[in-house]
Write an enzyme that holds these catalytic residues in place. Structure first.
Site, mmCIF file in Angstrom:
data_model
loop_
_atom_site.group_PDB
_atom_site.id
_atom_site.type_symbol
_atom_site.label_atom_id
_atom_site.label_comp_id
_atom_site.label_asym_id
_atom_site.label_seq_id
_atom_site.Cartn_x
_atom_site.Cartn_y
_atom_site.Cartn_z
ATOM 1 N N HIS A 20 3.037 8.596 -1.135
ATOM 2 C CA HIS A 20 1.679 8.307 -1.613
ATOM 3 C C HIS A 20 0.643 9.018 -0.745
ATOM 4 O O HIS A 20 -0.331 9.581 -1.252
ATOM 5 C CB HIS A 20 1.396 6.798 -1.560
ATOM 6 C CG HIS A 20 1.846 6.045 -2.776
ATOM 7 N ND1 HIS A 20 1.353 6.287 -4.041
ATOM 8 C CD2 HIS A 20 2.726 5.019 -2.909
ATOM 9 C CE1 HIS A 20 1.922 5.459 -4.904
ATOM 10 N NE2 HIS A 20 2.762 4.677 -4.250
ATOM 11 N N HIS B 209 8.799 6.186 -0.145
ATOM 12 C CA HIS B 209 7.916 5.981 -1.295
ATOM 13 C C HIS B 209 6.455 5.886 -0.841
ATOM 14 O O HIS B 209 5.577 6.546 -1.414
ATOM 15 C CB HIS B 209 8.342 4.703 -2.032
ATOM 16 C CG HIS B 209 7.470 4.343 -3.206
ATOM 17 N ND1 HIS B 209 7.919 4.367 -4.505
ATOM 18 C CD2 HIS B 209 6.159 3.940 -3.269
ATOM 19 C CE1 HIS B 209 6.932 4.013 -5.319
ATOM 20 N NE2 HIS B 209 5.852 3.734 -4.600
ATOM 21 N N GLU B 210 6.215 5.078 0.198
ATOM 22 C CA GLU B 210 4.819 4.881 0.642
ATOM 23 C C GLU B 210 4.274 6.132 1.320
ATOM 24 O O GLU B 210 3.108 6.494 1.134
ATOM 25 C CB GLU B 210 4.725 3.674 1.584
ATOM 26 C CG GLU B 210 5.154 2.343 0.964
ATOM 27 C CD GLU B 210 4.467 2.037 -0.353
ATOM 28 O OE1 GLU B 210 3.311 2.446 -0.550
ATOM 29 O OE2 GLU B 210 5.105 1.389 -1.212
ATOM 30 N N GLY C 226 4.946 -2.560 -0.835
ATOM 31 C CA GLY C 226 4.192 -1.644 0.013
ATOM 32 C C GLY C 226 2.954 -1.168 -0.709
ATOM 33 O O GLY C 226 2.833 -1.310 -1.931
ATOM 34 N N CYS D 76 6.272 1.051 -8.968
ATOM 35 C CA CYS D 76 5.085 1.353 -8.169
ATOM 36 C C CYS D 76 3.912 0.589 -8.752
ATOM 37 O O CYS D 76 3.777 0.502 -9.972
ATOM 38 C CB CYS D 76 4.818 2.857 -8.221
ATOM 39 S SG CYS D 76 3.331 3.369 -7.340
ATOM 40 N N LEU D 77 3.068 0.039 -7.886
ATOM 41 C CA LEU D 77 1.909 -0.707 -8.375
ATOM 42 C C LEU D 77 0.922 0.195 -9.110
ATOM 43 O O LEU D 77 0.060 -0.291 -9.830
ATOM 44 C CB LEU D 77 1.211 -1.404 -7.204
ATOM 45 C CG LEU D 77 2.033 -2.487 -6.493
ATOM 46 C CD1 LEU D 77 1.272 -3.023 -5.288
ATOM 47 C CD2 LEU D 77 2.388 -3.620 -7.452
ATOM 48 N N GLN E 67 -4.093 4.196 -2.699
ATOM 49 C CA GLN E 67 -3.930 3.382 -3.916
ATOM 50 C C GLN E 67 -5.107 2.438 -4.134
ATOM 51 O O GLN E 67 -5.266 1.906 -5.239
ATOM 52 C CB GLN E 67 -2.627 2.580 -3.858
ATOM 53 C CG GLN E 67 -1.373 3.443 -4.011
ATOM 54 C CD GLN E 67 -0.122 2.596 -3.992
ATOM 55 O OE1 GLN E 67 0.385 2.264 -2.930
ATOM 56 N NE2 GLN E 67 0.381 2.232 -5.167
HETATM 57 ZN ZN ZN Z 1 3.906 3.221 -5.102
#
Ligand code: ZN
Length: 201
Positions: free
Chosen positions: A158, A154-155, A49, A113-114, A54
């Site tokens: 963000h 999670h997303e 995701g 997480c990216l 981000q």
């Molecule tokens: Zn993340």
């Protein structure tokens, strides 16, 4: 196709709550291009995701996709989903549509997480109701469970300026990807595979 750099923890843009997208703007070329960039960047990074902030965009948009991803062999598939203006409502055990594992409302997920070079254990709600608009502005209301619900949480975090490490209660669970692969991954996969079988997605 434009793969954007994924901002890393410490970048202030990750901490800014996203702004809602007016329905009339969803079809704008700029917004559709942003969505394409999000999908391209998520796929390029092998992520499950990605939220717009981000890649430095302020709009309340997130994308998710889990195919047969070697990074997440235990994760139920998520078809490509673009969620504009997503809202999450927590379902408690006993609520219509809710599922539960061992009569509990939450489960412990191990997340990465990216934007963060670590993994760690995070408590997530097992069942949630999500409301969002798709790329054509159509409204959807759906119920999600288990790991899929965890990905949504999670997303959506963000978009509220929250990173998963904010929710890590036990710092002993923090690890790099390499250390997780060496020391935690097998036990996690065994535990989470049973959870997925019990709760679904
Ligand atoms: Zn993340």
């Amino acid at each position: 196709m434009t793969v954007k750099p994924v901002l890393q923890i410490g970048n202030p843009a990750l901490r800014r709550p996203a702004t809602s997208v007016p329905s009339d703007n969803i079809q704008d070329a700029n917004l559709q291009a942003l969505i394409t960039d999000l999908v391209d960047t998520m796929r390029s990074a092998n992520g499950a995701g990605l939220a717009a902030n981000q890649i430095g965009a302020p709009e309340r948009i997130m994308v998710m996709e889990v195919l047969d991803n070697p990074r997440y062999p235990y994760k139920p598939r998520i078809p490509l989903t673009v969620a504009i203006n997503p809202i999450i409502e927590i379902l408690s055990p006993g609520d219509p549509g809710a599922r539960q594992g061992n009569n509990e409302a939450t489960f412990v997920n191990n997340e990465g997480c990216l934007s963060v070079p670590l993994r760690g254990d995070v408590e997530r709600h097992i069942s949630i109701r999500v409301s969002y608009q798709d790329t054509e502005g159509v409204h959807h209301v759906e119920v999600k469970h288990g790991l899929t619900a965890g990905t949504w949480q999670h997303e959506c975090d963000h978009l509220d300026g929250v990173l998963f490490i904010d929710r890590v209660q036990d710092p002993n669970t923090l690890s790099t990807w390499d250390e997780f692969a060496a020391n935690g991954r097998d036990a996690f996969i065994e535990r989470i595979t049973k959870f997925v079988a019990r709760v679904g997605s």
